[in-house]
Design a protein around this motif. Sequence first.
Motif, PDB file in Angstrom:
ATOM      1  N   LEU A   1     -13.434 -67.753  14.215  1.00  0.00           N
ATOM      2  CA  LEU A   1     -12.779 -67.199  13.029  1.00  0.00           C
ATOM      3  C   LEU A   1     -13.055 -65.712  12.808  1.00  0.00           C
ATOM      4  N   ASP A   2     -14.111 -65.179  13.424  1.00  0.00           N
ATOM      5  CA  ASP A   2     -14.384 -63.742  13.312  1.00  0.00           C
ATOM      6  C   ASP A   2     -13.541 -62.924  14.283  1.00  0.00           C
ATOM      7  N   ASP A   3     -13.011 -63.582  15.300  1.00  0.00           N
ATOM      8  CA  ASP A   3     -12.258 -62.888  16.338  1.00  0.00           C
ATOM      9  C   ASP A   3     -10.850 -62.553  15.840  1.00  0.00           C
ATOM     10  N   GLU A   4     -10.492 -61.275  15.867  1.00  0.00           N
ATOM     11  CA  GLU A   4      -9.202 -60.836  15.326  1.00  0.00           C
ATOM     12  C   GLU A   4      -8.026 -61.424  16.094  1.00  0.00           C
ATOM     13  N   SER A   5      -8.176 -61.598  17.407  1.00  0.00           N
ATOM     14  CA  SER A   5      -7.079 -62.148  18.197  1.00  0.00           C
ATOM     15  C   SER A   5      -6.850 -63.628  17.903  1.00  0.00           C
TER      16      SER A   5
ATOM     17  N   ALA B   1      -8.738 -70.152  24.209  1.00  0.00           N
ATOM     18  CA  ALA B   1     -10.071 -70.092  24.817  1.00  0.00           C
ATOM     19  C   ALA B   1     -11.149 -70.166  23.743  1.00  0.00           C
ATOM     20  N   GLY B   2     -11.001 -69.383  22.665  1.00  0.00           N
ATOM     21  CA  GLY B   2     -11.963 -69.412  21.564  1.00  0.00           C
ATOM     22  C   GLY B   2     -11.968 -70.744  20.851  1.00  0.00           C
ATOM     23  N   TYR B   3     -10.774 -71.310  20.678  1.00  0.00           N
ATOM     24  CA  TYR B   3     -10.664 -72.614  20.021  1.00  0.00           C
ATOM     25  C   TYR B   3     -11.374 -73.697  20.846  1.00  0.00           C
TER      26      TYR B   3
ATOM     27  N   LEU C   1      -3.401 -67.004  24.379  1.00  0.00           N
ATOM     28  CA  LEU C   1      -4.309 -67.717  25.286  1.00  0.00           C
ATOM     29  C   LEU C   1      -5.763 -67.445  24.919  1.00  0.00           C
ATOM     30  N   ALA C   2      -6.035 -66.245  24.435  1.00  0.00           N
ATOM     31  CA  ALA C   2      -7.405 -65.938  23.985  1.00  0.00           C
ATOM     32  C   ALA C   2      -7.786 -66.832  22.809  1.00  0.00           C
TER      33      ALA C   2
ATOM     34  N   SER D   1     -12.874 -62.838  25.125  1.00  0.00           N
ATOM     35  CA  SER D   1     -12.535 -61.450  25.454  1.00  0.00           C
ATOM     36  C   SER D   1     -11.986 -61.339  26.867  1.00  0.00           C
ATOM     37  N   TRP D   2     -12.565 -62.085  27.802  1.00  0.00           N
ATOM     38  CA  TRP D   2     -12.087 -62.048  29.186  1.00  0.00           C
ATOM     39  C   TRP D   2     -10.638 -62.520  29.275  1.00  0.00           C
ATOM     40  N   VAL D   3     -10.322 -63.598  28.564  1.00  0.00           N
ATOM     41  CA  VAL D   3      -8.958 -64.127  28.575  1.00  0.00           C
ATOM     42  C   VAL D   3      -8.014 -63.155  27.877  1.00  0.00           C
TER      43      VAL D   3
END
Length: 485
Positions: free
Chosen positions: A330-334, A95-97, A91-92, A81-83
């Motif tokens: 995988l839950d993150d929409e971005s 970061a999550g990956y 880029l987000a 979320s910060w990214v």
Amino acid sequence: MAKDNSSTQKSNQKIKWYMLAFMAFSTVWGFGNVTNGFGYFHGTQVIFSWIMMFALYFVPYALMVGELGSAFKNAGGGVTSWVLETTNPKLAYYAGYTYWVVHIPYIASKGSGGLKALAWMTLKNDWYDSLPSWQVQLATGVVFLFFAWVASRGLNPLKALATAAGSSMFIMSILFILMMFAAPIINPNATYIPLDWSWDALIPKFNVEYFTSLSILVFAVGGCEKISPYVNKVENPAKNFPKGMIALAIMVMVCAILGTVALGMMFSGAEITGEAQASFIANGAYEAFQRLGEYYHVGNLFVIFYGACNAVGQFSTLVLSIDAPLRMLLDDESARQYVPKQLLKKNQYGAYTNGIKLVVVLSGSIIAIQLLGKDASDIITWLTRLNSVCMPLRYLWVFFAYIMLRKQSAKFPRDYQFVKNNKVALFFGVWCFVITATFCILGMYDSQDPMRTVLNALSPFVFILLGMIMPMIRKRQDEKAVSSK
């Protein structure tokens, strides 16, 4: 009158600065960090390195996390979320990956760690360590596949079990220090190693081995970004959050130093070299509790209890590490828009089945490669080093997000700032980023085995490559879907 009661109730719900420090302490610190530092840095010589690491890295790292949490208090995705807020969705996604993929070696190590804990709990460690590597890895593979199946069934009550096991391990770590310092008074006739407080004994040799082992300490002190959601729940965060983080740093530093001194009363750091070092990294914590039991005339009681707590913690963490980071990605929409559609498939339990299969392939490959290890202790030491190279890569995104935040400082109002001066803040962000990246790269080098150096370097490269390929696959899938309409 009702307004006053509401205000009082709201005030009572605020977290005190010392409560925040204890919450963060139990999240960041563990007894394994003490034994790893003791083993890799030749005993009490690690004290110097701990002090430098806390002063030059951990304190600014923790305070930067506080500022990020304060700026994005309503963002629930942590680093991702910060990214996203400071840059863009692509880029987000990375970061999550990264947060997900660095858990692959960690997952591979949990099975080995759990079996080692069971061996000590049943007092069969000598037999377990004598097994050839293929038998150890076969057992690890079976355990890993079983818990991957458990993760696919959506059995998440294990989170409570992992929390309970982690809390008991934390308590035992503190008790070890207290009981070890009390041992000479209770049992003055036992054999203790006299501590050498001379300058030569405390200052390390700044050679290749020293610098290539610093990733172990970076790995040890990382993870305080997990407490960022609590920044704005602290009373007067601008004043009390940094106070809590400084208290955390002092508590961790005191425990690291006192824990090292306690181990120094049991083990000679000069003797922890070569094969003895590998044995200590894998078994040092258990041997410490075993000797503590001897000092208190209770036999193997402490090591059995420690082994049981660790076994439960290792196996429950294994399931959570397979499931939780994957869900965060995988839950993150971005992030979902850059992930191949096959990985988004869920079963009736809500688990990402194909994602878990990918974890099985990646972590299973690392378990298979460990067949090249000599024995159980050697494999655990190898995995510890690999984790110290891979896991801190996720911290890079914390510092990247902080740099981006300070470059757009006026855009994001926040109650708490690490430092007011933007140039000073940017210096610390870049400093911590460079330190993390440098020590991760240096940590890839294995002076004992060139092949392991290659594998340590190859693993992050393969992970990064996979992260770059996934968006390409998804782009083709989306283009194909559009053209077929």
